[in-house]
Design a protein around this motif. Structure first.
Motif, PDB file in Angstrom:
ATOM      1  N   ALA A  31       0.837  -1.205   0.000  1.00  0.00           N
ATOM      2  CA  ALA A  31       0.000   0.000   0.000  1.00  0.00           C
ATOM      3  C   ALA A  31       0.872   1.254   0.000  1.00  0.00           C
ATOM      4  CB  ALA A  31      -0.927   0.004   1.211  1.00  0.00           C
ATOM      5  N   GLY A  93       3.041  11.491  -8.379  1.00  0.00           N
ATOM      6  CA  GLY A  93       2.297  10.522  -7.564  1.00  0.00           C
ATOM      7  C   GLY A  93       0.921  11.080  -7.281  1.00  0.00           C
ATOM      8  N   ALA A  94       0.149  10.337  -6.496  1.00  0.00           N
ATOM      9  CA  ALA A  94      -1.200  10.811  -6.183  1.00  0.00           C
ATOM     10  C   ALA A  94      -1.152  12.099  -5.364  1.00  0.00           C
ATOM     11  CB  ALA A  94      -1.968   9.727  -5.434  1.00  0.00           C
ATOM     12  N   THR A  95      -0.148  12.223  -4.511  1.00  0.00           N
ATOM     13  CA  THR A  95      -0.032  13.442  -3.698  1.00  0.00           C
ATOM     14  C   THR A  95       0.006  14.666  -4.599  1.00  0.00           C
ATOM     15  OG1 THR A  95       1.197  12.253  -2.001  1.00  0.00           O
ATOM     16  CG2 THR A  95       1.435  14.651  -2.012  1.00  0.00           C
ATOM     17  N   HIS A 123      -6.564  10.085   3.237  1.00  0.00           N
ATOM     18  CA  HIS A 123      -5.109  10.133   3.419  1.00  0.00           C
ATOM     19  C   HIS A 123      -4.721  11.625   3.551  1.00  0.00           C
ATOM     20  CE1 HIS A 123      -0.903   9.883   1.896  1.00  0.00           C
ATOM     21  NE2 HIS A 123      -0.940   8.617   2.276  1.00  0.00           N
ATOM     22  N   SER A 125      -2.810  13.276   1.984  1.00  0.00           N
ATOM     23  CA  SER A 125      -2.672  13.894   0.653  1.00  0.00           C
ATOM     24  C   SER A 125      -3.961  14.519   0.155  1.00  0.00           C
ATOM     25  CB  SER A 125      -2.253  12.839  -0.376  1.00  0.00           C
ATOM     26  OG  SER A 125      -1.039  12.295  -0.039  1.00  0.00           O
ATOM     27  N   VAL A 173     -10.515   3.848  -2.042  1.00  0.00           N
ATOM     28  CA  VAL A 173     -10.208   2.793  -1.062  1.00  0.00           C
ATOM     29  C   VAL A 173      -9.378   3.408   0.058  1.00  0.00           C
ATOM     30  CG1 VAL A 173      -9.034   0.591  -0.679  1.00  0.00           C
ATOM     31  CG2 VAL A 173     -10.217   0.991  -2.845  1.00  0.00           C
ATOM     32  N   ASN A 175      -6.627   3.679   2.824  1.00  0.00           N
ATOM     33  CA  ASN A 175      -5.324   3.040   3.013  1.00  0.00           C
ATOM     34  C   ASN A 175      -5.160   2.496   4.427  1.00  0.00           C
ATOM     35  OD1 ASN A 175      -5.047   5.769   4.039  1.00  0.00           O
ATOM     36  ND2 ASN A 175      -2.871   5.356   4.218  1.00  0.00           N
ATOM     37  N   ASP A 200      -9.775  10.011  -4.879  1.00  0.00           N
ATOM     38  CA  ASP A 200      -8.387   9.595  -4.665  1.00  0.00           C
ATOM     39  C   ASP A 200      -8.334   8.080  -4.833  1.00  0.00           C
ATOM     40  OD1 ASP A 200      -5.964   8.775  -3.725  1.00  0.00           O
ATOM     41  OD2 ASP A 200      -6.170   9.663  -1.727  1.00  0.00           O
ATOM     42  N   ALA A 202      -5.596   6.147  -5.203  1.00  0.00           N
ATOM     43  CA  ALA A 202      -4.241   5.596  -5.005  1.00  0.00           C
ATOM     44  C   ALA A 202      -4.269   4.121  -4.597  1.00  0.00           C
ATOM     45  CB  ALA A 202      -3.491   6.417  -3.962  1.00  0.00           C
ATOM     46  N   GLN A 203      -5.266   3.754  -3.764  1.00  0.00           N
ATOM     47  CA  GLN A 203      -5.319   2.364  -3.281  1.00  0.00           C
ATOM     48  C   GLN A 203      -6.318   1.518  -4.074  1.00  0.00           C
ATOM     49  OE1 GLN A 203      -3.112   1.255  -1.365  1.00  0.00           O
ATOM     50  NE2 GLN A 203      -2.350   3.052  -0.274  1.00  0.00           N
ATOM     51  N   SER A 223      -1.588   6.483  -8.290  1.00  0.00           N
ATOM     52  CA  SER A 223      -0.129   6.306  -8.197  1.00  0.00           C
ATOM     53  C   SER A 223       0.313   5.170  -9.105  1.00  0.00           C
ATOM     54  CB  SER A 223       0.290   5.891  -6.789  1.00  0.00           C
ATOM     55  OG  SER A 223      -0.244   6.691  -5.806  1.00  0.00           O
ATOM     56  N   HIS A 225       3.463   4.149  -9.030  1.00  0.00           N
ATOM     57  CA  HIS A 225       4.474   3.394  -8.255  1.00  0.00           C
ATOM     58  C   HIS A 225       3.832   2.367  -7.341  1.00  0.00           C
ATOM     59  CE1 HIS A 225       3.978   5.373  -4.290  1.00  0.00           C
ATOM     60  NE2 HIS A 225       3.556   6.393  -5.010  1.00  0.00           N
ATOM     61  N   LYS A 226       2.520   2.480  -7.124  1.00  0.00           N
ATOM     62  CA  LYS A 226       1.824   1.449  -6.347  1.00  0.00           C
ATOM     63  C   LYS A 226       1.310   0.344  -7.267  1.00  0.00           C
ATOM     64  CE  LYS A 226      -0.017   4.789  -2.955  1.00  0.00           C
ATOM     65  NZ  LYS A 226       0.951   4.840  -1.891  1.00  0.00           N
TER      66      LYS A 226
HETATM   67  C1  LIG Z   1      -5.246   6.797  -0.223  1.00  0.00           C
HETATM   68  C2  LIG Z   1      -3.933   7.417  -0.611  1.00  0.00           C
HETATM   69  N1  LIG Z   1      -3.931   8.606  -1.222  1.00  0.00           N
HETATM   70  C3  LIG Z   1      -2.786   9.197  -1.610  1.00  0.00           C
HETATM   71  C4  LIG Z   1      -1.565   8.607  -1.391  1.00  0.00           C
HETATM   72  C5  LIG Z   1      -0.324   9.292  -1.853  1.00  0.00           C
HETATM   73  O1  LIG Z   1       0.164   8.639  -2.973  1.00  0.00           O
HETATM   74  P1  LIG Z   1       1.601   8.926  -3.571  1.00  0.00           P
HETATM   75  O2  LIG Z   1       2.554   8.134  -2.722  1.00  0.00           O
HETATM   76  O3  LIG Z   1       1.521   8.422  -4.967  1.00  0.00           O
HETATM   77  O4  LIG Z   1       1.853  10.381  -3.509  1.00  0.00           O
HETATM   78  C6  LIG Z   1      -1.516   7.377  -0.754  1.00  0.00           C
HETATM   79  C7  LIG Z   1      -0.213   6.748  -0.475  1.00  0.00           C
HETATM   80  O5  LIG Z   1      -0.079   5.892   0.346  1.00  0.00           O
HETATM   81  C8  LIG Z   1      -2.733   6.759  -0.362  1.00  0.00           C
HETATM   82  O6  LIG Z   1      -2.739   5.577   0.257  1.00  0.00           O
END
Ligand SMILES: Cc1ncc(COP(=O)(O)O)c(C=O)c1O
Length: 407
Positions: A31, A93-95, A123, A125, A173, A175, A200, A202-203, A223, A225-226
């Motif tokens: 994750a 990334g998602a951030t 999250h 982010s 989802v 995290n 969001d 990312a998960q 993301s 990278h995930k």
């Molecule tokens: C739900 C969620 N949103 C955003 C992020 C941030 O993603 P990134 O690491 O690609 O910036 C994460 C990273 O763990 C996440 O779990």
């Protein structure tokens, strides 16, 4: 149970073959970031040995890079069922994607009297950027609470959707709990009031088929990278007509057709949102990982991971002194817990001594952890390259730690 040839899959992820502290690595931290399949690693190697150039319409190498970069954009659009490749903006990334949306909305005229809604299970982010833009613009940040299960209180959410609300940000989802939010239904509720919706993902994206047009959202962040991609790669999906109409967020290199001291003439989408050096090698190499995920099959991945996560959850839940956080109705890939009387960081370290890689801390979701009754917790997260035997190893190690007995 879904039949995946997990042994063959694991052979494609070299790091899973290594040992940690003399023990076979059990990687349960996907994750945070996923491990990498050989085709992606080889693709990255080939880019740096033979192809490296910035995507531009210039010399031959740059044209090749453009084809690879834009080819990945088309692939990500297909992955998400976006209408057009230009709806995909590449980010680190998602951030960065979520932060980008916050600045777009801010520049679009967010101000006093406006409201931004996020949920208690976001999250950091998808919280931090909104705190910042609300503070700067005078808008108000409101938060949808969760139920004791960790599911969103949809009744409260609906009641909060007034005509003051400019945008609703919600994770697909969690995290922390692995809970899958009904984002399509939530989007329908918000759209009925003309509110922008940011999801969001990312998960979500690495674990099941995501269809942004079916969801109907305006923005969707994820993301790479995930999902087997190199570090520092992600994307923002935005509906084309919206991205076209919205103001720029960042400026500088690469995003303008022309510039004067009093004017920036932005490029068309998606480039107007891709200021600065894009993570082009990462994007191009992520393409090979997307192929890998597609080859395994996102539906099979989902089915396998749902079953594996429930298997792990039941094993962990059965250990005296271990408390699992949340019990969401629909969930995947994450099991988060605390151990009575033990610091999460200590539990993480004790598991690491057994070669088991998990993550402890506030999991970048401090408000959610507090709502679930703790400041810190331990998270085990699963991917389709994990085996049931690894869930057994986690449970066995955890049972010893919870019982105060070291192996
Ligand atoms: C739900 C969620 N949103 C955003 C992020 C941030 O993603 P990134 O690491 O690609 O910036 C994460 C990273 O763990 C996440 O779990």
């Amino acid at each position: 149970m879904t039949q995946l040839d997990v042994d063959a899959i694991r052979a494609d992820f070299p790091v899973l073959q290594r040992k940690v502290r003399g023990q076979a690595l059990v990687y349960l931290d996907s994750a945070a970031t996923s491990q990498k399949p050989i085709p992606m690693i080889e693709r990255m190697d080939r880019i740096y040995r033979h192809e490296y150039a910035r995507p531009e319409e210039g010399h031959s190498l740059s044209k090749e890079a453009t084809a690879a970069f834009e080819g990945t954009r088309a692939k990500v659009a297909t992955l998400l069922n976006a209408a057009e490749p230009r709806e995909i903006v590449f980010c680190r990334g998602a951030t960065e994607a979520l932060f980008l949306v916050s600045r777009i909305v801010h520049h679009d005229g967010l101000g006093p009297g406006d409201e931004v809604i996020v949920t208690e299970l976001e999250h950091h982010s998808n919280i931090g950027p909104w705190i910042q833009v609300c503070r700067e613009s005078g808008a108000t940040l409101r938060v949808v609470p969760i139920l004791p299960s960790g599911d969103l209180d949809l009744g409260r959410l609906e009641a909060m959707l007034t005509d003051k609300v400019k945008i609703l940000g919600v994770s697909h989802v969690s995290n922390v709990t692995g809970g899958i939010n009904p984002v399509k239904r939530i989007t329908e509720m918000a759209k009925a009031k003309g509110i922008l919706v940011l999801v969001d993902g990312a998960q979500a994206v690495p674990h099941f088929k995501v269809d942004v047009r079916d969801i109907g959202c305006d923005f969707y962040a994820g993301s790479g990278h995930k999902m087997g991609g190199p570090s520092s790669v992600g994307f923002l999906y935005g509906r084309a007509e919206l991205l076209e109409a919205m103001p720029i967020a960042d400026s500088g290199s690469g995003m303008s057709e022309d510039m004067n001291f009093d004017e920036i003439t932005p490029k068309p989408i998606p480039f107007k949102y891709e200021a600065g050096e894009p993570p082009f090698s990462e994007v191009e190499a992520w393409s090979a990982a997307i192929d890998y995920w597609n080859k395994v099959g996102l539906n099979r991945i989902e089915e396998y991971e749902r079953e594996l996560t429930e298997y792990a959850r039941a094993k962990v839940a059965a250990i005296p002194g271990v408390r699992i956080l949340g019990d969401p109705a629909d969930r995947i890939s994450v099991v988060t817990f605390t151990v009575d009387g033990q610091e999460p960081k200590k539990v993480e370290q004790a598991l690491d001594e057994d070669g088991i890689a998990v993550r402890a801390g506030n999991l970048e979701a401090a408000p959610l952890l507090r709502a679930l009754g703790t400041e810190k917790a331990v998270r085990a997260s699963f991917m389709f390259y994990n085996m049931h035997g690894e869930a057994d190893a986690l449970a066995a190690s955890l049972a010893r730690i919870a019982g105060g007995v070291r192996a």
